[in-house]
Enzyme design. Structure first.
Site, mmCIF file in Angstrom:
data_model
loop_
_atom_site.group_PDB
_atom_site.id
_atom_site.type_symbol
_atom_site.label_atom_id
_atom_site.label_comp_id
_atom_site.label_asym_id
_atom_site.label_seq_id
_atom_site.Cartn_x
_atom_site.Cartn_y
_atom_site.Cartn_z
ATOM 1 N N SER A 62 0.879 -1.435 -0.124
ATOM 2 C CA SER A 62 -0.420 -0.114 0.153
ATOM 3 C C SER A 62 0.728 1.129 -0.145
ATOM 4 C CB SER A 62 -1.080 -0.177 1.335
ATOM 5 O OG SER A 62 -1.894 1.127 1.665
ATOM 6 N N ASP A 72 10.809 5.940 -9.300
ATOM 7 C CA ASP A 72 10.654 7.185 -10.346
ATOM 8 C C ASP A 72 11.934 7.856 -10.341
ATOM 9 O OD1 ASP A 72 9.068 4.378 -11.035
ATOM 10 O OD2 ASP A 72 7.108 5.708 -11.444
ATOM 11 N N LYS A 77 -0.512 -4.256 -3.367
ATOM 12 C CA LYS A 77 -1.697 -3.820 -3.018
ATOM 13 C C LYS A 77 -1.355 -2.125 -3.825
ATOM 14 C CE LYS A 77 -4.486 -2.446 0.412
ATOM 15 N NZ LYS A 77 -5.851 -1.692 -0.373
#
Length: 476
Positions: A282, A293, A307
């Site tokens: 999560s 990223d 998740k």
């Protein structure tokens, strides 16, 4: 005021005038909660299921039919328990407990807690609760007898050394710490986040500033076994590393993208390493994926939980509530997370090996591991994510094979055909078979005879003094 969000992500809303007009006979045949749940799921669930699809079904049938473990209906009592768990709040003595071969023991006493005020100490063994012998095999049984209503009392009898002592504790609310940190040699900072609660970002900010004041040169962020929490907490933590950008992209049942932005941030221009494992889920994946990223951090560990869905919380009548999956999220570079997870930049299995690898990547190659019955230290610091594992068997000292391999910088693989652990120093390969005096497998982990390991890697130094074992090696 901080927006409330739920376990993986989204802002929490009170249930308002969402219900469409229903026929009078339908309203008479069903309770209001069933109508509310049908309306919310039929209009918002990411699967695209409609109210017509849900017609005539009970709340339980509607939710089971979604095959979505994250859409949950809470009764009033369950909702209270859920919100407390979300904030890491509970009522009890304010101590973390552990379990070993002698029973349940006090692993940590929280500052300002009832346990601290009563005089409990680390390594006390719980022997009785209110005069009734305590379980020596179940943490849950002990915990369930210790927790209770605020203001009530409980008596704990503990074994401290060879003496039994009894303490009366007045239960009170406690917020277990979600962020811990340590400053290591060479300007290396370590921060562990156990849960993305509403306070975790403030705690992160405070402790990060304390590390910076000591000359922070590289940072390890440990989110292993962190189940997630609030999106805005992950968002605020990400602001320390990303000035402007997108935290996540979210897609609803119609494919609409509603990005969660990062604005007004800063850039911490030091090497950052995130420790993550299969239980990092999560919001842990939100933070890891975003910093990965933006090339702000390298992830060390194994594939995370996966998740990648967004839940929204609705408060219903009679103190009931519904948590419903309304969106899927993707990383800033549009990478899928749901049922996939975050792929580490450096794959390392085993908690000890993961932490040691992160320390080495951060610039610490000279590492000393101290092992006692309940404690593990790395260069003198007790790190919350630090475990190792060692035991004696037939006068031989065994220790976690992956941890030892990481200490000396050895490559390690498992040969399933020959049932050997293969270790390499870059020139030679040493195969150690599963055997009582060489290699032991327990709960999926391997433990190697330390003397045998040292014969292959003489750079490992081992010192034993009473119950304490010290391992030292310099990688390279």
């Amino acid at each position: 005021m901080k927006k409330k969000a739920i376990k993986a992500l989204k802002v929490s809303l009170a249930f308002g005038a969402l219900l469409a007009a229903l026929p009078v006979n339908a309203m008479a045949a069903e309770d209001l909660a069933t109508q509310q749940v049908r309306e919310i799921i039929g209009k918002l669930h990411v699967s695209g299921v409609t109210m017509e699809d849900l017609a005539g079904k009970s709340i339980d049938q509607m939710i089971k039919g979604l095959n979505d473990p994250y859409t949950v209906f809470f009764s009033g009592d369950q909702y209270g328990q859920f919100t407390n768990s979300l904030e890491n709040n509970y009522v009890g003595m304010g101590a973390r407990i552990g379990l070993d071969d002698q029973g349940v023991y006090i692993d940590e006493v929280f500052p300002g807690s009832a346990a601290e005020a009563a005089g409990l100490q680390r390594d006390d063994y719980v022997r009785a609760i209110d005069g009734v012998p305590a379980s020596t095999t179940s943490i849950d049984e002990v915990r369930n007898k210790v927790i209770g209503e605020a203001g009530t009392k409980v008596k704990l009898t503990v074994l401290r050394g060879d003496k039994e002592l009894t303490f009366e504790i007045t239960r009170k609310g406690i917020n277990a710490p979600e962020v811990t940190s340590a400053s290591l040699a060479g300007g290396v900072g370590y921060m562990a986040i156990s849960d993305f609660s509403s306070d975790a970002d403030e705690d992160f900010d405070t402790q990060l500033k304390a590390l910076q004041a000591k000359g922070l040169k590289s940072l390890i962020i440990d989110v292993r076994n962190n189940p997630g929490g609030l999106v805005d907490t992950a968002q605020n933590i990400a602001k320390h590393f990303v000035k402007e950008g997108v935290l996540i992209h979210t897609r609803d049942r119609f494919g609409n993208d509603d990005p969660v932005p990062i604005t007004g941030g800063s850039e911490l221009s030091i090497p950052v390493y995130i420790l993550a494992n299969e239980n990092s889920a999560s919001a842990s994946e939100v933070l890891s994926g975003a910093l990965q990223d933006y090339n702000k951090a390298k992830v060390i560990g194994v594939q995370t939980f996966g998740k990648g869905s967004v839940q929204q919380l609705f408060e219903l009548d009679n103190n009931n509530a519904l948590k419903v999956t309304i969106e899927e999220y993707l990383t800033p570079n549009m990478r899928k997370v749901n049922k996939v997870g975050i792929t580490p930049d450096v794959k390392v299995e085993g908690s000890a090996a993961q932490l040691i690898t992160a320390l080495q990547k951060s610039g610490i190659n000279d590492i000393t591991v101290g092992l006692t019955k309940h404690r593990v230290t790395f260069n003198g610091a007790e790190l919350s994510g630090g475990t190792f594992g060692n035991f004696r068997e037939k006068d031989h000292l065994f220790a976690n094979t992956r941890g030892l391999a990481a200490l000396v910088g050895a490559g390690i693989t498992w040969n399933d055909v020959k049932r050997t652990v293969d270790l390499t120093d870059g020139k030679n390969t040493f195969s150690i078979p599963v055997a009582d005096d060489q290699l032991v497998i327990e709960a999926g982990n391997s433990y190697v005879n330390v003397d045998l390991f040292k014969s292959y890697f003489p750079g490992l130094q081992v010192t034993e003094q009473g119950d304490q074992v010290t391992l030292h090696a310099v990688k390279g």
